[in-house]
Design a protein around this motif. Structure first.
Motif, PDB file in Angstrom:
ATOM      1  N   ARG A  18       0.833  -1.207   0.000  1.00 48.63           N
ATOM      2  CA  ARG A  18       0.000   0.000   0.000  1.00 48.63           C
ATOM      3  C   ARG A  18       0.867   1.256   0.000  1.00 48.63           C
ATOM      4  N   HIS A  19       1.970   1.241   0.740  1.00 51.77           N
ATOM      5  CA  HIS A  19       2.827   2.415   0.803  1.00 51.77           C
ATOM      6  C   HIS A  19       3.683   2.556  -0.451  1.00 51.77           C
ATOM      7  N   ALA A  20       3.938   1.470  -1.143  1.00 51.25           N
ATOM      8  CA  ALA A  20       4.768   1.531  -2.347  1.00 51.25           C
ATOM      9  C   ALA A  20       3.977   2.090  -3.526  1.00 51.25           C
ATOM     10  N   GLN A  21       2.695   1.836  -3.577  1.00 56.00           N
ATOM     11  CA  GLN A  21       1.873   2.298  -4.700  1.00 56.00           C
ATOM     12  C   GLN A  21       1.026   3.478  -4.234  1.00 56.00           C
ATOM     13  N   PRO A  22       1.103   4.605  -4.967  1.00 54.36           N
ATOM     14  CA  PRO A  22       0.261   5.736  -4.581  1.00 54.36           C
ATOM     15  C   PRO A  22      -1.208   5.411  -4.835  1.00 54.36           C
ATOM     16  N   TYR A  23      -2.035   6.032  -4.059  1.00 53.01           N
ATOM     17  CA  TYR A  23      -3.461   5.793  -4.174  1.00 53.01           C
ATOM     18  C   TYR A  23      -3.981   6.524  -5.399  1.00 53.01           C
ATOM     19  N   ASP A  24      -4.609   5.808  -6.301  1.00 54.37           N
ATOM     20  CA  ASP A  24      -5.206   6.407  -7.492  1.00 54.37           C
ATOM     21  C   ASP A  24      -6.699   6.552  -7.255  1.00 54.37           C
ATOM     22  N   ALA A  25      -7.122   7.792  -7.065  1.00 54.19           N
ATOM     23  CA  ALA A  25      -8.544   8.038  -6.847  1.00 54.19           C
ATOM     24  C   ALA A  25      -9.271   7.899  -8.179  1.00 54.19           C
ATOM     25  N   PRO A  26     -10.455   7.373  -8.164  1.00 52.29           N
ATOM     26  CA  PRO A  26     -11.204   7.273  -9.421  1.00 52.29           C
ATOM     27  C   PRO A  26     -11.523   8.673  -9.938  1.00 52.29           C
ATOM     28  N   PRO A  27     -11.558   8.853 -11.250  1.00 50.23           N
ATOM     29  CA  PRO A  27     -11.825  10.191 -11.785  1.00 50.23           C
ATOM     30  C   PRO A  27     -13.218  10.652 -11.379  1.00 50.23           C
ATOM     31  N   ALA A  28     -13.284  11.930 -11.063  1.00 51.42           N
ATOM     32  CA  ALA A  28     -14.574  12.493 -10.662  1.00 51.42           C
ATOM     33  C   ALA A  28     -15.461  12.620 -11.893  1.00 51.42           C
ATOM     34  N   GLN A  29     -16.702  12.257 -11.745  1.00 48.86           N
ATOM     35  CA  GLN A  29     -17.640  12.375 -12.862  1.00 48.86           C
ATOM     36  C   GLN A  29     -18.307  13.739 -12.808  1.00 48.86           C
ATOM     37  N   GLU A  30     -18.446  14.322 -13.987  1.00 53.84           N
ATOM     38  CA  GLU A  30     -19.093  15.623 -14.047  1.00 53.84           C
ATOM     39  C   GLU A  30     -20.598  15.427 -13.918  1.00 53.84           C
ATOM     40  N   PRO A  31     -21.256  16.311 -13.194  1.00 54.71           N
ATOM     41  CA  PRO A  31     -22.705  16.171 -13.060  1.00 54.71           C
ATOM     42  C   PRO A  31     -23.401  16.392 -14.399  1.00 54.71           C
ATOM     43  N   VAL A  32     -24.430  15.640 -14.617  1.00 53.67           N
ATOM     44  CA  VAL A  32     -25.179  15.740 -15.870  1.00 53.67           C
ATOM     45  C   VAL A  32     -26.263  16.801 -15.689  1.00 53.67           C
ATOM     46  N   ASN A  33     -26.219  17.781 -16.583  1.00 56.00           N
ATOM     47  CA  ASN A  33     -27.226  18.841 -16.552  1.00 56.00           C
ATOM     48  C   ASN A  33     -28.334  18.459 -17.516  1.00 56.00           C
ATOM     49  N   SER A  34     -29.556  18.347 -17.039  1.00 55.97           N
ATOM     50  CA  SER A  34     -30.645  17.870 -17.892  1.00 55.97           C
ATOM     51  C   SER A  34     -30.966  18.842 -19.006  1.00 55.97           C
ATOM     52  N   ALA A  35     -30.664  20.094 -18.857  1.00 57.63           N
ATOM     53  CA  ALA A  35     -30.967  21.071 -19.907  1.00 57.63           C
ATOM     54  C   ALA A  35     -29.961  20.980 -21.031  1.00 57.63           C
ATOM     55  N   GLN A  36     -28.737  20.519 -20.767  1.00 58.11           N
ATOM     56  CA  GLN A  36     -27.713  20.462 -21.787  1.00 58.11           C
ATOM     57  C   GLN A  36     -27.396  19.043 -22.213  1.00 58.11           C
TER      58      GLN A  36
END
Length: 84
Positions: free
Chosen positions: A59-77
């Protein structure tokens, strides 16, 4: 008391060799089982400690890769077509 003296008790009416041998073998086997269980416990704890150390090191040897943040979906666009 079934025996008139302690000496007669240990003689067991001529069957002392068999009786005391059975007691001795039973006691010996119980001690062997106890020793074996303690050995297995030590080995198991040692293996668990090694595994925990190995996992911590990984765990200390490999950096933590956070999952990419998803952009919120705007219903109008969104991909909604207006065919009116």
């Amino acid at each position: 008391m079934a025996f008139s003296s302690l000496n007669e008790f240990f003689a067991m009416g001529g069957h002392a060799v068999y009786v005391w041998a059975a007691w001795g073998v039973t006691a010996l086997l119980m001690l062997v089982i106890l020793w074996h269980a303690r050995q297995e416990r030590r080995q198991l704890l040692s293996a668990v400690k090694r595994r925990v150390r190995r996992e911590k090191a990984q765990r200390h040897a490999q950096p933590y890769d956070a999952p990419p943040a998803q952009e919120p979906v705007n219903s109008a666009q969104g991909d909604v077509r207006n065919d009116a």
